[in-house]
Design a protein around this motif. Sequence first.
Motif, PDB file in Angstrom:
ATOM      1  N   GLN A  72       0.830  -1.205   0.000  1.00  0.00           N
ATOM      2  CA  GLN A  72       0.000   0.000   0.000  1.00  0.00           C
ATOM      3  C   GLN A  72       0.864   1.255   0.000  1.00  0.00           C
ATOM      4  O   GLN A  72       0.541   2.225  -0.654  1.00  0.00           O
ATOM      5  N   ARG A  73       1.958   1.216   0.722  1.00  0.00           N
ATOM      6  CA  ARG A  73       2.803   2.404   0.863  1.00  0.00           C
ATOM      7  C   ARG A  73       4.148   2.169   0.191  1.00  0.00           C
ATOM      8  O   ARG A  73       4.949   1.374   0.653  1.00  0.00           O
ATOM      9  N   TYR A  74       4.357   2.869  -0.911  1.00  0.00           N
ATOM     10  CA  TYR A  74       5.631   2.833  -1.620  1.00  0.00           C
ATOM     11  C   TYR A  74       6.425   4.077  -1.254  1.00  0.00           C
ATOM     12  O   TYR A  74       5.867   5.083  -0.841  1.00  0.00           O
ATOM     13  N   GLN A  75       7.731   4.018  -1.463  1.00  0.00           N
ATOM     14  CA  GLN A  75       8.552   5.211  -1.268  1.00  0.00           C
ATOM     15  C   GLN A  75       8.338   6.146  -2.448  1.00  0.00           C
ATOM     16  O   GLN A  75       8.248   5.715  -3.588  1.00  0.00           O
ATOM     17  N   VAL A  80      -1.349   3.371  -2.278  1.00  0.00           N
ATOM     18  CA  VAL A  80      -2.318   2.659  -3.103  1.00  0.00           C
ATOM     19  C   VAL A  80      -3.386   2.121  -2.163  1.00  0.00           C
ATOM     20  O   VAL A  80      -3.079   1.408  -1.210  1.00  0.00           O
ATOM     21  N   ARG A  81      -4.618   2.470  -2.414  1.00  0.00           N
ATOM     22  CA  ARG A  81      -5.687   2.078  -1.498  1.00  0.00           C
ATOM     23  C   ARG A  81      -6.127   0.635  -1.725  1.00  0.00           C
ATOM     24  O   ARG A  81      -5.983   0.092  -2.799  1.00  0.00           O
ATOM     25  N   TYR A  82      -6.662   0.061  -0.707  1.00  0.00           N
ATOM     26  CA  TYR A  82      -7.342  -1.238  -0.724  1.00  0.00           C
ATOM     27  C   TYR A  82      -6.424  -2.445  -0.885  1.00  0.00           C
ATOM     28  O   TYR A  82      -6.894  -3.547  -1.118  1.00  0.00           O
ATOM     29  N   ASP A 110       3.370  -4.266   2.684  1.00  0.00           N
ATOM     30  CA  ASP A 110       4.068  -2.990   2.830  1.00  0.00           C
ATOM     31  C   ASP A 110       5.568  -3.110   3.045  1.00  0.00           C
ATOM     32  O   ASP A 110       6.268  -3.699   2.242  1.00  0.00           O
ATOM     33  N   GLU A 111       6.056  -2.550   4.161  1.00  0.00           N
ATOM     34  CA  GLU A 111       7.501  -2.452   4.374  1.00  0.00           C
ATOM     35  C   GLU A 111       8.191  -3.808   4.526  1.00  0.00           C
ATOM     36  O   GLU A 111       9.404  -3.901   4.431  1.00  0.00           O
ATOM     37  N   ARG A 112       7.426  -4.862   4.743  1.00  0.00           N
ATOM     38  CA  ARG A 112       8.032  -6.200   4.797  1.00  0.00           C
ATOM     39  C   ARG A 112       8.376  -6.726   3.408  1.00  0.00           C
ATOM     40  O   ARG A 112       9.119  -7.688   3.275  1.00  0.00           O
ATOM     41  N   ALA A 113       7.844  -6.105   2.358  1.00  0.00           N
ATOM     42  CA  ALA A 113       8.107  -6.540   0.975  1.00  0.00           C
ATOM     43  C   ALA A 113       9.414  -5.926   0.483  1.00  0.00           C
ATOM     44  O   ALA A 113       9.444  -5.090  -0.406  1.00  0.00           O
ATOM     45  N   THR A 114      10.500  -6.342   1.072  1.00  0.00           N
ATOM     46  CA  THR A 114      11.822  -5.823   0.742  1.00  0.00           C
ATOM     47  C   THR A 114      12.517  -6.761  -0.250  1.00  0.00           C
ATOM     48  O   THR A 114      12.058  -7.889  -0.481  1.00  0.00           O
ATOM     49  N   LEU A 115      13.624  -6.296  -0.797  1.00  0.00           N
ATOM     50  CA  LEU A 115      14.405  -7.148  -1.693  1.00  0.00           C
ATOM     51  C   LEU A 115      14.860  -8.403  -0.962  1.00  0.00           C
ATOM     52  O   LEU A 115      14.793  -9.518  -1.503  1.00  0.00           O
TER      53      LEU A 115
END
Length: 126
Positions: A72-75, A80-82, A110-115
């Motif tokens: 939902q939250r990109y840098q 992005v909603r929903y 979200d922030e857990r979706a790292t490289l």
Amino acid sequence: LREERSQFGQLAQPLNLAFNRRERTADQMVITGTDQWAQITDAPALSIDIEQDIPTFTKPDKNRFGIIIGIQRYQRISPVRYTRRDAQFVQEYFVKILGIPVNNIYTVHDERATLGEMRKIFDERG
């Protein structure tokens, strides 16, 4: 006049230019408007047909696995909603339609979706 989108071009528009006569110069065009502010809100009962009555086609199969990534939250760009809601519906589809047991579904938000996380999931030994 030609425009990239043909519906805005007018190919048969006469210019009405005379020879040996100086044409007027273009006057400055001023476009004015009024400022209006209105808050746009979501519909109170937002629902999409793919979210309703999801059928069950397959029995659970312990050898099936699924990965759901919902960011939902990109840098540097707007949120992005929903995405969390969408991820929940994707999980329901995985379970009911594909027969993936809930315990075999790995969800990352979200922030857990790292490289590093993507490598952990998708690398050869992931």
